[in-house]
Design a protein around this motif. Structure first.
Motif, PDB file in Angstrom:
ATOM      1  N   TRP A  48      50.425 -64.035  44.578  1.00  0.00           N
ATOM      2  CA  TRP A  48      49.978 -65.067  45.108  1.00  0.00           C
ATOM      3  C   TRP A  48      49.603 -66.390  44.083  1.00  0.00           C
ATOM      4  CZ3 TRP A  48      45.191 -67.140  43.783  1.00  0.00           C
ATOM      5  CH2 TRP A  48      44.088 -66.173  42.934  1.00  0.00           C
ATOM      6  N   ILE A  49      49.350 -65.965  42.871  1.00  0.00           N
ATOM      7  CA  ILE A  49      48.807 -66.925  41.680  1.00  0.00           C
ATOM      8  C   ILE A  49      50.271 -66.726  40.732  1.00  0.00           C
ATOM      9  CG2 ILE A  49      47.872 -65.290  40.260  1.00  0.00           C
ATOM     10  CD1 ILE A  49      45.738 -67.415  39.526  1.00  0.00           C
ATOM     11  N   ILE A  50      50.910 -65.958  40.432  1.00  0.00           N
ATOM     12  CA  ILE A  50      52.066 -65.833  39.688  1.00  0.00           C
ATOM     13  C   ILE A  50      53.519 -66.583  40.311  1.00  0.00           C
ATOM     14  CG2 ILE A  50      53.496 -64.547  38.097  1.00  0.00           C
ATOM     15  CD1 ILE A  50      51.158 -62.596  37.809  1.00  0.00           C
ATOM     16  N   LEU A  51      53.556 -66.639  41.290  1.00  0.00           N
ATOM     17  CA  LEU A  51      54.965 -67.100  41.733  1.00  0.00           C
ATOM     18  C   LEU A  51      54.720 -68.478  41.722  1.00  0.00           C
ATOM     19  CD1 LEU A  51      55.844 -64.561  44.652  1.00  0.00           C
ATOM     20  CD2 LEU A  51      56.757 -64.920  42.282  1.00  0.00           C
ATOM     21  N   PRO A  52      53.708 -69.192  42.259  1.00  0.00           N
ATOM     22  CA  PRO A  52      53.795 -70.716  42.132  1.00  0.00           C
ATOM     23  C   PRO A  52      53.820 -71.177  40.526  1.00  0.00           C
ATOM     24  CG  PRO A  52      51.996 -70.065  43.728  1.00  0.00           C
ATOM     25  CD  PRO A  52      52.552 -68.664  43.011  1.00  0.00           C
ATOM     26  N   LEU A  53      52.997 -70.387  39.484  1.00  0.00           N
ATOM     27  CA  LEU A  53      52.924 -70.760  38.298  1.00  0.00           C
ATOM     28  C   LEU A  53      54.566 -70.761  37.603  1.00  0.00           C
ATOM     29  CD1 LEU A  53      49.893 -69.322  36.921  1.00  0.00           C
ATOM     30  CD2 LEU A  53      50.525 -71.703  37.106  1.00  0.00           C
ATOM     31  N   ARG A  54      55.252 -69.797  38.216  1.00  0.00           N
ATOM     32  CA  ARG A  54      56.873 -69.645  37.714  1.00  0.00           C
ATOM     33  C   ARG A  54      57.632 -70.648  38.125  1.00  0.00           C
ATOM     34  NH1 ARG A  54      57.921 -63.879  38.343  1.00  0.00           N
ATOM     35  NH2 ARG A  54      57.057 -62.980  36.516  1.00  0.00           N
ATOM     36  N   LYS A  55      57.342 -71.617  39.100  1.00  0.00           N
ATOM     37  CA  LYS A  55      57.877 -72.839  39.306  1.00  0.00           C
ATOM     38  C   LYS A  55      57.784 -73.891  38.183  1.00  0.00           C
ATOM     39  CE  LYS A  55      58.029 -71.935  44.272  1.00  0.00           C
ATOM     40  NZ  LYS A  55      57.458 -72.262  45.601  1.00  0.00           N
ATOM     41  N   ILE A  56      56.724 -73.677  37.543  1.00  0.00           N
ATOM     42  CA  ILE A  56      56.340 -74.737  36.489  1.00  0.00           C
ATOM     43  C   ILE A  56      56.784 -73.976  35.184  1.00  0.00           C
ATOM     44  CG2 ILE A  56      54.437 -75.805  35.479  1.00  0.00           C
ATOM     45  CD1 ILE A  56      52.781 -75.502  38.212  1.00  0.00           C
ATOM     46  N   VAL A  57      56.352 -72.766  34.927  1.00  0.00           N
ATOM     47  CA  VAL A  57      56.535 -72.115  33.732  1.00  0.00           C
ATOM     48  C   VAL A  57      57.449 -70.894  34.049  1.00  0.00           C
ATOM     49  CG1 VAL A  57      55.581 -71.102  31.815  1.00  0.00           C
ATOM     50  CG2 VAL A  57      54.375 -72.651  32.941  1.00  0.00           C
ATOM     51  N   PRO A  58      58.797 -71.449  33.991  1.00  0.00           N
ATOM     52  CA  PRO A  58      59.678 -69.955  34.319  1.00  0.00           C
ATOM     53  C   PRO A  58      59.563 -68.856  32.999  1.00  0.00           C
ATOM     54  CG  PRO A  58      60.953 -72.045  33.402  1.00  0.00           C
ATOM     55  CD  PRO A  58      59.777 -72.360  33.440  1.00  0.00           C
ATOM     56  N   ALA A  59      59.890 -67.644  33.735  1.00  0.00           N
ATOM     57  CA  ALA A  59      59.949 -66.633  32.640  1.00  0.00           C
ATOM     58  C   ALA A  59      61.039 -66.787  31.748  1.00  0.00           C
ATOM     59  CB  ALA A  59      59.946 -65.177  33.355  1.00  0.00           C
ATOM     60  N   SER A  60      60.847 -66.069  30.325  1.00  0.00           N
ATOM     61  CA  SER A  60      61.974 -66.440  29.397  1.00  0.00           C
ATOM     62  C   SER A  60      61.331 -65.233  28.453  1.00  0.00           C
ATOM     63  CB  SER A  60      61.858 -67.675  28.652  1.00  0.00           C
ATOM     64  OG  SER A  60      60.614 -67.777  27.902  1.00  0.00           O
ATOM     65  N   GLY A  61      62.577 -64.396  28.327  1.00  0.00           N
ATOM     66  CA  GLY A  61      62.349 -63.298  27.345  1.00  0.00           C
ATOM     67  C   GLY A  61      61.597 -61.954  27.962  1.00  0.00           C
ATOM     68  N   ARG A  62      61.007 -61.258  27.050  1.00  0.00           N
ATOM     69  CA  ARG A  62      60.284 -60.263  27.525  1.00  0.00           C
ATOM     70  C   ARG A  62      58.802 -60.505  27.967  1.00  0.00           C
ATOM     71  NH1 ARG A  62      60.081 -55.488  23.196  1.00  0.00           N
ATOM     72  NH2 ARG A  62      58.793 -54.659  24.747  1.00  0.00           N
ATOM     73  N   TRP A  63      58.406 -61.733  27.492  1.00  0.00           N
ATOM     74  CA  TRP A  63      56.881 -61.983  28.079  1.00  0.00           C
ATOM     75  C   TRP A  63      56.976 -63.078  28.982  1.00  0.00           C
ATOM     76  CZ3 TRP A  63      53.557 -58.918  25.927  1.00  0.00           C
ATOM     77  CH2 TRP A  63      53.874 -58.242  24.746  1.00  0.00           C
ATOM     78  N   ASP A  64      56.288 -62.753  29.914  1.00  0.00           N
ATOM     79  CA  ASP A  64      55.807 -63.634  30.931  1.00  0.00           C
ATOM     80  C   ASP A  64      54.785 -64.432  31.140  1.00  0.00           C
ATOM     81  OD1 ASP A  64      56.161 -64.827  33.612  1.00  0.00           O
ATOM     82  OD2 ASP A  64      55.239 -63.181  34.556  1.00  0.00           O
ATOM     83  N   ALA A  65      55.057 -65.615  30.740  1.00  0.00           N
ATOM     84  CA  ALA A  65      54.123 -66.687  30.233  1.00  0.00           C
ATOM     85  C   ALA A  65      53.141 -67.001  31.355  1.00  0.00           C
ATOM     86  CB  ALA A  65      54.859 -68.054  29.661  1.00  0.00           C
ATOM     87  N   SER A  66      53.937 -67.193  32.664  1.00  0.00           N
ATOM     88  CA  SER A  66      53.196 -67.329  33.912  1.00  0.00           C
ATOM     89  C   SER A  66      51.924 -66.433  34.047  1.00  0.00           C
ATOM     90  CB  SER A  66      53.953 -67.538  35.078  1.00  0.00           C
ATOM     91  OG  SER A  66      54.691 -66.527  35.381  1.00  0.00           O
ATOM     92  N   SER A  67      52.195 -65.050  33.711  1.00  0.00           N
ATOM     93  CA  SER A  67      50.880 -63.907  34.068  1.00  0.00           C
ATOM     94  C   SER A  67      50.025 -64.409  32.982  1.00  0.00           C
ATOM     95  CB  SER A  67      51.775 -62.735  33.792  1.00  0.00           C
ATOM     96  OG  SER A  67      52.775 -62.389  34.849  1.00  0.00           O
TER      97      SER A  67
END
Length: 183
Positions: A48-67
């Motif tokens: 509920w919190i990470i998926l909306p953030l992924r639209k702004i900050v996409p995942a890249s590499g091993r580390w998920d910045a949105s988390s």
């Protein structure tokens, strides 16, 4: 007394959600499949919190910045709510981002303590459940540096004990730093 109860409940709920966001971040970095019961729980409680953030900050590499951002935002929300409940003193608002960062670090260190404790207990009972395998994959990278320095003593691995002591010291230092900012 009511303030203490609200503070406690906020700390439990926000701490749990922050810990789950950090666990999601760590599990993705360790490439642990989320098809196990732990992974499914983490996804169910953090999407509920990470998926909306992924639209702004996409995942890249091993580390998920949105988390990581979600964990920080949750801690920031907790400290803003506490600040507002205490009367919203002007100068203290500048310290809220720092307190939120300390809160994320506190949850991360506490989470490491939990991972090592659960791993150690599961290693004693020799269970081969999906949770035990996940805990082993989460704990091994934390224990590896300690095991390089700490040899087996009488055939017993004391690295979890040493790591737990180091993590507790880290929590004490963090609490001291956080309290120093508030003084």
């Amino acid at each position: 007394m009511l303030f203490q109860i609200i503070t406690f409940l906020l700390d439990v709920v926000v701490g749990l959600l922050t810990g789950l966001c950090l666990l999601r971040l760590y599990m993705q970095a360790q490439r642990i499949p989320f098809s196990n019961p732990v992974g499914r729980l983490v996804f169910a409680l953090t999407d509920w919190i990470i998926l909306p953030l992924r639209k702004i900050v996409p995942a890249s590499g091993r580390w998920d910045a949105s988390s990581a951002i979600a964990a920080y935002l949750l801690q920031m929300l907790q400290y803003v709510l506490l600040w507002l409940m205490m009367g919203a003193g002007g100068g203290q608002a500048l310290w809220l981002p720092w307190l939120a960062l300390c809160g994320v670090l506190r949850v991360a260190l506490s989470g490491c303590v939990g991972i090592v404790l659960i791993y150690t207990i599961l290693s004693w009972v020799q269970t081969r459940s999906p949770i035990a395998m996940v805990m082993e994959r989460l704990a091994e990278p934390l224990l590896r540096p300690v095991r390089k320095v700490m040899p087996l003593i009488g055939g017993i691995d004391l690295s979890p004990l040493v790591l737990l002591v180091l993590l507790q010291i880290g929590l004490m230092v963090l609490a001291y730093i956080q309290a120093g900012v508030l003084m």
